[in-house]
Design an enzyme around this catalytic site. Structure first.
Site, PDB file in Angstrom:
ATOM      1  N   SER A 125      -4.366  22.508  18.511  1.00  0.00           N
ATOM      2  CA  SER A 125      -4.032  22.502  17.090  1.00  0.00           C
ATOM      3  C   SER A 125      -5.150  21.875  16.274  1.00  0.00           C
ATOM      4  O   SER A 125      -5.866  20.983  16.757  1.00  0.00           O
ATOM      5  CB  SER A 125      -2.747  21.687  16.911  1.00  0.00           C
ATOM      6  OG  SER A 125      -2.549  21.385  15.554  1.00  0.00           O
ATOM      7  N   TYR A 150       3.123  14.067  18.185  1.00  0.00           N
ATOM      8  CA  TYR A 150       2.914  15.465  18.587  1.00  0.00           C
ATOM      9  C   TYR A 150       1.411  15.753  18.674  1.00  0.00           C
ATOM     10  O   TYR A 150       0.909  16.262  19.677  1.00  0.00           O
ATOM     11  CB  TYR A 150       3.602  16.409  17.592  1.00  0.00           C
ATOM     12  CG  TYR A 150       3.078  17.815  17.681  1.00  0.00           C
ATOM     13  CD1 TYR A 150       3.404  18.632  18.761  1.00  0.00           C
ATOM     14  CD2 TYR A 150       2.212  18.324  16.701  1.00  0.00           C
ATOM     15  CE1 TYR A 150       2.885  19.918  18.858  1.00  0.00           C
ATOM     16  CE2 TYR A 150       1.699  19.603  16.789  1.00  0.00           C
ATOM     17  CZ  TYR A 150       2.033  20.396  17.867  1.00  0.00           C
ATOM     18  OH  TYR A 150       1.516  21.659  17.969  1.00  0.00           O
ATOM     19  N   LYS A 154      -1.458  16.757  21.875  1.00  0.00           N
ATOM     20  CA  LYS A 154      -2.440  17.852  21.919  1.00  0.00           C
ATOM     21  C   LYS A 154      -3.832  17.299  22.227  1.00  0.00           C
ATOM     22  O   LYS A 154      -4.583  17.878  23.010  1.00  0.00           O
ATOM     23  CB  LYS A 154      -2.455  18.603  20.579  1.00  0.00           C
ATOM     24  CG  LYS A 154      -1.192  19.392  20.311  1.00  0.00           C
ATOM     25  CD  LYS A 154      -1.085  20.587  21.254  1.00  0.00           C
ATOM     26  CE  LYS A 154       0.278  21.223  21.191  1.00  0.00           C
ATOM     27  NZ  LYS A 154       0.534  22.183  22.252  1.00  0.00           N
TER      28      LYS A 154
HETATM   29  P1  NAD Z   1       8.019  27.472  20.011  1.00  0.00           P
HETATM   30  O1  NAD Z   1       8.847  26.245  20.072  1.00  0.00           O
HETATM   31  O2  NAD Z   1       8.560  28.662  19.320  1.00  0.00           O
HETATM   32  O3  NAD Z   1       7.585  27.890  21.500  1.00  0.00           O
HETATM   33  C1  NAD Z   1       7.431  26.960  22.546  1.00  0.00           C
HETATM   34  C2  NAD Z   1       8.208  27.483  23.740  1.00  0.00           C
HETATM   35  O4  NAD Z   1       8.053  26.580  24.835  1.00  0.00           O
HETATM   36  C3  NAD Z   1       9.703  27.632  23.479  1.00  0.00           C
HETATM   37  O5  NAD Z   1      10.131  28.918  23.873  1.00  0.00           O
HETATM   38  C4  NAD Z   1      10.337  26.532  24.350  1.00  0.00           C
HETATM   39  O6  NAD Z   1      11.619  26.918  24.807  1.00  0.00           O
HETATM   40  C5  NAD Z   1       9.326  26.410  25.454  1.00  0.00           C
HETATM   41  N1  NAD Z   1       9.289  25.085  26.114  1.00  0.00           N
HETATM   42  C6  NAD Z   1       9.263  23.862  25.520  1.00  0.00           C
HETATM   43  N2  NAD Z   1       9.211  22.894  26.450  1.00  0.00           N
HETATM   44  C7  NAD Z   1       9.191  23.517  27.667  1.00  0.00           C
HETATM   45  C8  NAD Z   1       9.133  23.053  29.006  1.00  0.00           C
HETATM   46  N3  NAD Z   1       9.095  21.747  29.291  1.00  0.00           N
HETATM   47  N4  NAD Z   1       9.135  23.981  29.999  1.00  0.00           N
HETATM   48  C9  NAD Z   1       9.184  25.314  29.723  1.00  0.00           C
HETATM   49  N5  NAD Z   1       9.249  25.793  28.478  1.00  0.00           N
HETATM   50  C10 NAD Z   1       9.240  24.915  27.456  1.00  0.00           C
HETATM   51  O7  NAD Z   1       6.611  27.037  19.380  1.00  0.00           O
HETATM   52  P2  NAD Z   1       5.391  27.943  18.899  1.00  0.00           P
HETATM   53  O8  NAD Z   1       5.265  27.782  17.431  1.00  0.00           O
HETATM   54  O9  NAD Z   1       5.474  29.288  19.493  1.00  0.00           O
HETATM   55  O10 NAD Z   1       4.192  27.119  19.550  1.00  0.00           O
HETATM   56  C11 NAD Z   1       3.627  27.457  20.796  1.00  0.00           C
HETATM   57  C12 NAD Z   1       2.569  26.425  21.155  1.00  0.00           C
HETATM   58  O11 NAD Z   1       1.595  26.399  20.121  1.00  0.00           O
HETATM   59  C13 NAD Z   1       3.114  25.008  21.277  1.00  0.00           C
HETATM   60  O12 NAD Z   1       2.427  24.356  22.321  1.00  0.00           O
HETATM   61  C14 NAD Z   1       2.747  24.392  19.953  1.00  0.00           C
HETATM   62  O13 NAD Z   1       2.613  23.004  20.026  1.00  0.00           O
HETATM   63  C15 NAD Z   1       1.410  25.071  19.667  1.00  0.00           C
HETATM   64  N6  NAD Z   1       1.070  25.095  18.242  1.00  0.00           N
HETATM   65  C16 NAD Z   1       1.950  25.609  17.342  1.00  0.00           C
HETATM   66  C17 NAD Z   1       1.640  25.609  15.990  1.00  0.00           C
HETATM   67  C18 NAD Z   1       2.615  26.128  14.957  1.00  0.00           C
HETATM   68  O14 NAD Z   1       2.464  25.823  13.776  1.00  0.00           O
HETATM   69  N7  NAD Z   1       3.606  26.941  15.330  1.00  0.00           N
HETATM   70  C19 NAD Z   1       0.404  25.081  15.559  1.00  0.00           C
HETATM   71  C20 NAD Z   1      -0.481  24.589  16.516  1.00  0.00           C
HETATM   72  C21 NAD Z   1      -0.136  24.598  17.858  1.00  0.00           C
END
Ligand code: NAD
Ligand code: UDP
Length: 339
Positions: A125, A150, A154
């Site tokens: 991120s 959070y 990362k």
């Molecule tokens: P999301 O919550 O929709 O997807 C994350 C998925 O991981 C979910 O389906 C959840 O059920 C699964 N999960 C969580 N913990 C788990 C575990 N211990 N074991 C197995 N599965 C698990 O989030 P997203 O927006 O799709 O984000 C995906 C990744 O991108 C994340 O790592 C998030 O931190 C990163 N990210 C997201 C953003 C954003 O703004 N959406 C920005 C930067 C980084």
């Protein structure tokens, strides 16, 4: 064509990436504990692509479950989305975040190593950058100490993966530093479905527009920006998904660990987002100004030159596309995947 394990593949970014992977002819195994997602997303991914994927319900902290997946499928590379992402919650329950995001990532790379799989794309991120950096942010700028737990997870995972790749040349790791993912698949069949009150701007805007929330609070109107509201780099989730395919191609060839910014390079203010959303979609978004949110910076947008030059990736979608697609998803699915 490769066989890709997608942790967190049922989530917002993961489900869109599965669509692009399947459309490109890759085989996909999704590993997700469904803690923040619905299996319905994967049903729709398969309907959209007319291709099937394998879904394994499991937790990345469960070493045995991971070993079984690697034993059952000849995995070439892993795209690692699984983790928790709510900034506010990470302040309330830090240990749960450290466990899911840090211990979970360690558990995953240990299982990869046991299975002799060394190609990894990690969801990082823009929050890892030091707040003192002036946008556009580039990958050579110093990382800092994120203001929330959070972001801290990362940063720690990034640093851990960098050290791992230095210690063992078999590793090939992409750190993708996402800016602000928004939008949805053109069909409106998959999209962002946050649980509870959304933390992020875009789902809040669409939930106000669809009548689920009364009004948007705009956090701060006195920043040193074009109109006083915070400026961010919004990136269409399909462009972001495609960046993973480009990174995968790069990592299947090269060794080491490298970071790439994934953003458009353009900054938009909160008011610009709200106003453009209203114009593009012909729907009103009630709002009020509220105090600044703790931990927010005035401006954050990417220098995306490295991703364009090295990954052969280029964002295709405009802010208007993003806002139209977010609304199309929300309108068709007012309660997300529940209805
Ligand atoms: P999301 O919550 O929709 O997807 C994350 C998925 O991981 C979910 O389906 C959840 O059920 C699964 N999960 C969580 N913990 C788990 C575990 N211990 N074991 C197995 N599965 C698990 O989030 P997203 O927006 O799709 O984000 C995906 C990744 O991108 C994340 O790592 C998030 O931190 C990163 N990210 C997201 C953003 C954003 O703004 N959406 C920005 C930067 C980084
Ligand atoms: N924001 C806002 N109201 C909200 C949510 C967010 O005004 O309900 C602002 C926030 O202050 C920031 C921008 O919208 O300037 C993007 O915030 P978001 O939480 O989506 O992403 P961040 O960049 O903080 O990760």
């Amino acid at each position: 064509m490769a066989n890709i394990l997608v942790t967190g593949g049922a989530g917002y970014i993961g489900s869109h990436t599965c669509v692009e992977l399947l459309n490109a002819g890759h085989s996909v195994v999704v590993f997700d504990n469904l803690s923040n997602s619905s299996e319905e997303a994967l049903v729709r991914v398969q309907a959209l692509t007319a291709k099937s994927l394998i879904f394994v319900e499991g937790d990345i902290r469960d070493a045995n479950a991971l070993d079984q997946v690697f034993a059952a499928h000849q995995i070439d590379a892993v795209i690692h989305f699984a983790g928790l992402k709510a900034v506010g919650e990470s302040q309330q329950i830090p240990l749960v975040y450290f466990d899911n995001n840090i211990a979970g990532s360690i558990s995953l790379v240990q299982a990869m190593q046991r299975a002799n799989v060394f190609n990894l794309v990690f969801s990082s991120s823009a929050t890892v950058y030091d707040e003192a950096n002036i946008s556009p942010l580039n990958e050579d700028m110093p990382t800092g100490m994120p203001s929330n737990n959070y972001g801290y997870t990362k940063l720690i995972v990034e640093q851990m993966l960098q050290k791992l790749a230095i210690a063992d040349a078999r590793w090939s790791i992409a750190l993708l530093r996402y800016f602000n993912p928004v939008g949805a698949h053109k069909s409106g069949r998959i999209g962002e479905d946050p649980q509870g009150i959304p933390n992020n701007l875009m789902p809040y805007v669409t939930q106000v527009a669809v009548g689920r929330r009364e009004k948007l609070s705009i956090f701060g109107q006195d920043y040193d920006t074009v109109d006083g509201t915070g400026v961010r780099d919004y990136i269409h989730v399909v462009d972001l998904a495609n960046a993973h395919l480009c990174a995968l191609n790069n990592r299947l060839e090269a060794a080491g660990c490298r970071a790439w910014n994934i953003g458009t390079g353009n900054g938009s203010s909160v008011l610009e987002v709200k106003n453009t959303f209203e114009q593009v979609n012909g729907v009103a978004v009630a709002f009020e100004f509220a105090p600044r949110r703790e931990g927010d910076v005035a401006t954050s947008f990417a220098d995306n030159a490295r991703a364009i030059a090295e990954l052969g990736w280029k964002p295709q979608y405009t802010l208007e596309d993003m806002l139209a697609d977010s609304w199309n998803w929300q309108k068709q699915n007012p309660e997300g995947y529940k209805k």
